[in-house]
Design a protein around this motif. Structure first.
Motif, PDB file in Angstrom:
ATOM      1  N   LYS A 235       7.445  29.413   3.809  1.00  0.00           N
ATOM      2  CA  LYS A 235       6.414  29.897   2.886  1.00  0.00           C
ATOM      3  C   LYS A 235       6.777  31.288   2.402  1.00  0.00           C
ATOM      4  CE  LYS A 235       1.493  30.753   2.782  1.00  0.00           C
ATOM      5  NZ  LYS A 235       0.226  30.585   3.456  1.00  0.00           N
ATOM      6  N   ASN A 236       6.734  31.462   1.107  1.00  0.00           N
ATOM      7  CA  ASN A 236       7.067  32.741   0.491  1.00  0.00           C
ATOM      8  C   ASN A 236       6.024  33.803   0.856  1.00  0.00           C
ATOM      9  OD1 ASN A 236       7.396  34.880  -1.297  1.00  0.00           O
ATOM     10  ND2 ASN A 236       8.123  33.573  -2.945  1.00  0.00           N
ATOM     11  N   ALA A 237       6.495  34.962   1.293  1.00  0.00           N
ATOM     12  CA  ALA A 237       5.575  36.040   1.706  1.00  0.00           C
ATOM     13  C   ALA A 237       4.704  36.511   0.540  1.00  0.00           C
ATOM     14  CB  ALA A 237       6.365  37.206   2.277  1.00  0.00           C
ATOM     15  N   ALA A 238       5.184  36.326  -0.694  1.00  0.00           N
ATOM     16  CA  ALA A 238       4.425  36.767  -1.862  1.00  0.00           C
ATOM     17  C   ALA A 238       3.288  35.800  -2.204  1.00  0.00           C
ATOM     18  CB  ALA A 238       5.349  36.920  -3.055  1.00  0.00           C
ATOM     19  N   THR A 239       3.305  34.627  -1.593  1.00  0.00           N
ATOM     20  CA  THR A 239       2.271  33.630  -1.865  1.00  0.00           C
ATOM     21  C   THR A 239       0.998  34.002  -1.114  1.00  0.00           C
ATOM     22  OG1 THR A 239       3.938  31.921  -2.093  1.00  0.00           O
ATOM     23  CG2 THR A 239       1.691  31.181  -1.730  1.00  0.00           C
ATOM     24  N   VAL A 240      -0.096  34.081  -1.835  1.00  0.00           N
ATOM     25  CA  VAL A 240      -1.385  34.389  -1.219  1.00  0.00           C
ATOM     26  C   VAL A 240      -2.139  33.073  -1.056  1.00  0.00           C
ATOM     27  CG1 VAL A 240      -3.545  35.650  -1.466  1.00  0.00           C
ATOM     28  CG2 VAL A 240      -1.418  36.661  -2.285  1.00  0.00           C
ATOM     29  N   SER A 241      -2.587  32.796   0.168  1.00  0.00           N
ATOM     30  CA  SER A 241      -3.278  31.531   0.418  1.00  0.00           C
ATOM     31  C   SER A 241      -4.640  31.504  -0.274  1.00  0.00           C
ATOM     32  CB  SER A 241      -3.463  31.325   1.924  1.00  0.00           C
ATOM     33  OG  SER A 241      -4.496  32.175   2.405  1.00  0.00           O
ATOM     34  N   LYS A 242      -5.138  30.303  -0.469  1.00  0.00           N
ATOM     35  CA  LYS A 242      -6.475  30.149  -1.069  1.00  0.00           C
ATOM     36  C   LYS A 242      -7.520  30.854  -0.206  1.00  0.00           C
ATOM     37  CE  LYS A 242      -6.064  26.765  -4.419  1.00  0.00           C
ATOM     38  NZ  LYS A 242      -5.279  27.478  -5.429  1.00  0.00           N
ATOM     39  N   GLU A 243      -7.371  30.759   1.111  1.00  0.00           N
ATOM     40  CA  GLU A 243      -8.330  31.425   2.005  1.00  0.00           C
ATOM     41  C   GLU A 243      -8.280  32.942   1.818  1.00  0.00           C
ATOM     42  OE1 GLU A 243      -9.755  31.586   6.672  1.00  0.00           O
ATOM     43  OE2 GLU A 243      -7.755  30.823   6.214  1.00  0.00           O
ATOM     44  N   ASP A 244      -7.069  33.506   1.730  1.00  0.00           N
ATOM     45  CA  ASP A 244      -6.945  34.952   1.522  1.00  0.00           C
ATOM     46  C   ASP A 244      -7.550  35.365   0.182  1.00  0.00           C
ATOM     47  OD1 ASP A 244      -5.750  35.456   3.970  1.00  0.00           O
ATOM     48  OD2 ASP A 244      -3.706  35.441   3.181  1.00  0.00           O
ATOM     49  N   GLN A 245      -7.323  34.553  -0.860  1.00  0.00           N
ATOM     50  CA  GLN A 245      -7.912  34.844  -2.172  1.00  0.00           C
ATOM     51  C   GLN A 245      -9.429  34.842  -2.088  1.00  0.00           C
ATOM     52  OE1 GLN A 245      -6.325  31.918  -4.858  1.00  0.00           O
ATOM     53  NE2 GLN A 245      -4.286  32.838  -4.910  1.00  0.00           N
ATOM     54  N   ALA A 246      -9.985  33.875  -1.359  1.00  0.00           N
ATOM     55  CA  ALA A 246     -11.446  33.775  -1.218  1.00  0.00           C
ATOM     56  C   ALA A 246     -11.993  34.981  -0.457  1.00  0.00           C
ATOM     57  CB  ALA A 246     -11.822  32.476  -0.523  1.00  0.00           C
ATOM     58  N   ILE A 247     -11.297  35.395   0.594  1.00  0.00           N
ATOM     59  CA  ILE A 247     -11.729  36.563   1.378  1.00  0.00           C
ATOM     60  C   ILE A 247     -11.736  37.807   0.479  1.00  0.00           C
ATOM     61  CG2 ILE A 247     -11.012  38.166   3.204  1.00  0.00           C
ATOM     62  CD1 ILE A 247     -10.126  35.657   4.814  1.00  0.00           C
ATOM     63  N   THR A 248     -10.667  37.991  -0.298  1.00  0.00           N
ATOM     64  CA  THR A 248     -10.598  39.151  -1.195  1.00  0.00           C
ATOM     65  C   THR A 248     -11.792  39.165  -2.142  1.00  0.00           C
ATOM     66  OG1 THR A 248      -8.185  39.325  -1.072  1.00  0.00           O
ATOM     67  CG2 THR A 248      -9.241  40.262  -3.021  1.00  0.00           C
ATOM     68  N   ARG A 249     -12.082  38.015  -2.754  1.00  0.00           N
ATOM     69  CA  ARG A 249     -13.217  37.932  -3.690  1.00  0.00           C
ATOM     70  C   ARG A 249     -14.531  38.249  -2.988  1.00  0.00           C
ATOM     71  NH1 ARG A 249     -10.416  33.502  -5.680  1.00  0.00           N
ATOM     72  NH2 ARG A 249     -11.705  32.072  -4.490  1.00  0.00           N
ATOM     73  N   GLN A 250     -14.718  37.707  -1.794  1.00  0.00           N
ATOM     74  CA  GLN A 250     -15.988  37.932  -1.078  1.00  0.00           C
ATOM     75  C   GLN A 250     -16.152  39.392  -0.679  1.00  0.00           C
ATOM     76  OE1 GLN A 250     -16.788  34.985   2.051  1.00  0.00           O
ATOM     77  NE2 GLN A 250     -15.422  33.602   0.955  1.00  0.00           N
TER      78      GLN A 250
ATOM     79  N   GLN B 255     -14.846  41.946  -2.305  1.00  0.00           N
ATOM     80  CA  GLN B 255     -15.130  42.660  -3.556  1.00  0.00           C
ATOM     81  C   GLN B 255     -16.602  42.521  -3.942  1.00  0.00           C
ATOM     82  OE1 GLN B 255     -12.113  40.682  -5.863  1.00  0.00           O
ATOM     83  NE2 GLN B 255     -10.706  42.411  -5.738  1.00  0.00           N
ATOM     84  N   VAL B 256     -17.152  41.322  -3.788  1.00  0.00           N
ATOM     85  CA  VAL B 256     -18.569  41.101  -4.108  1.00  0.00           C
ATOM     86  C   VAL B 256     -19.455  41.939  -3.197  1.00  0.00           C
ATOM     87  CG1 VAL B 256     -20.436  39.388  -4.011  1.00  0.00           C
ATOM     88  CG2 VAL B 256     -18.270  38.820  -5.136  1.00  0.00           C
ATOM     89  N   ARG B 257     -19.165  41.939  -1.903  1.00  0.00           N
ATOM     90  CA  ARG B 257     -19.980  42.722  -0.961  1.00  0.00           C
ATOM     91  C   ARG B 257     -19.929  44.214  -1.301  1.00  0.00           C
ATOM     92  NH1 ARG B 257     -22.100  40.560   3.726  1.00  0.00           N
ATOM     93  NH2 ARG B 257     -21.510  38.398   4.105  1.00  0.00           N
ATOM     94  N   LEU B 258     -18.752  44.705  -1.661  1.00  0.00           N
ATOM     95  CA  LEU B 258     -18.631  46.123  -2.019  1.00  0.00           C
ATOM     96  C   LEU B 258     -19.463  46.438  -3.258  1.00  0.00           C
ATOM     97  CD1 LEU B 258     -14.823  46.674  -1.396  1.00  0.00           C
ATOM     98  CD2 LEU B 258     -16.705  47.521   0.020  1.00  0.00           C
ATOM     99  N   LYS B 259     -19.438  45.557  -4.256  1.00  0.00           N
ATOM    100  CA  LYS B 259     -20.204  45.776  -5.488  1.00  0.00           C
ATOM    101  C   LYS B 259     -21.712  45.724  -5.231  1.00  0.00           C
ATOM    102  CE  LYS B 259     -16.793  46.314  -8.315  1.00  0.00           C
ATOM    103  NZ  LYS B 259     -16.349  47.696  -8.417  1.00  0.00           N
ATOM    104  N   GLN B 260     -22.120  45.004  -4.187  1.00  0.00           N
ATOM    105  CA  GLN B 260     -23.553  44.892  -3.870  1.00  0.00           C
ATOM    106  C   GLN B 260     -24.088  46.149  -3.190  1.00  0.00           C
ATOM    107  OE1 GLN B 260     -23.458  41.284  -1.532  1.00  0.00           O
ATOM    108  NE2 GLN B 260     -23.895  39.990  -3.300  1.00  0.00           N
ATOM    109  N   GLN B 261     -23.192  46.994  -2.694  1.00  0.00           N
ATOM    110  CA  GLN B 261     -23.614  48.244  -2.053  1.00  0.00           C
ATOM    111  C   GLN B 261     -23.714  49.318  -3.143  1.00  0.00           C
ATOM    112  OE1 GLN B 261     -24.225  48.379   1.352  1.00  0.00           O
ATOM    113  NE2 GLN B 261     -23.869  46.174   1.200  1.00  0.00           N
TER     114      GLN B 261
END
Length: 76
Positions: free
Chosen positions: A1-16, A18-24
């Protein structure tokens, strides 16, 4: 697996995180950048105080699937 590949789970965590930070209200306008690799979240950018930094780290830990938070935030 390429180290530059971001998993779907990691992408989802990043989005979540970001949303939590914007809610503060006190963090919403801070330039905080979020990246996730293998369930480890890295926070970078700038915050105005140690309490904002601590709140950002808490937000990240509240997201399901996060194993570790790396705090690279700078207090300006």
């Amino acid at each position: 697996k390429n180290a530059a590949t971001v998993s779907k789970e990691d992408q989802a965590i990043t989005r979540q995180v970001q949303v939590r930070l914007k809610q503060q209200r006190h963090l919403a306008n801070q330039p905080i950048y979020v990246s996730t690799t293998n369930n480890t979240v890295t926070l970078s950018g700038r915050v105005a105080s140690a309490s904002q930094r601590d709140a950002a780290v808490r937000c990240a830990y509240q997201v399901s699937g996060v194993k570790l938070v790396i705090d690279d935030l700078i207090i300006r």
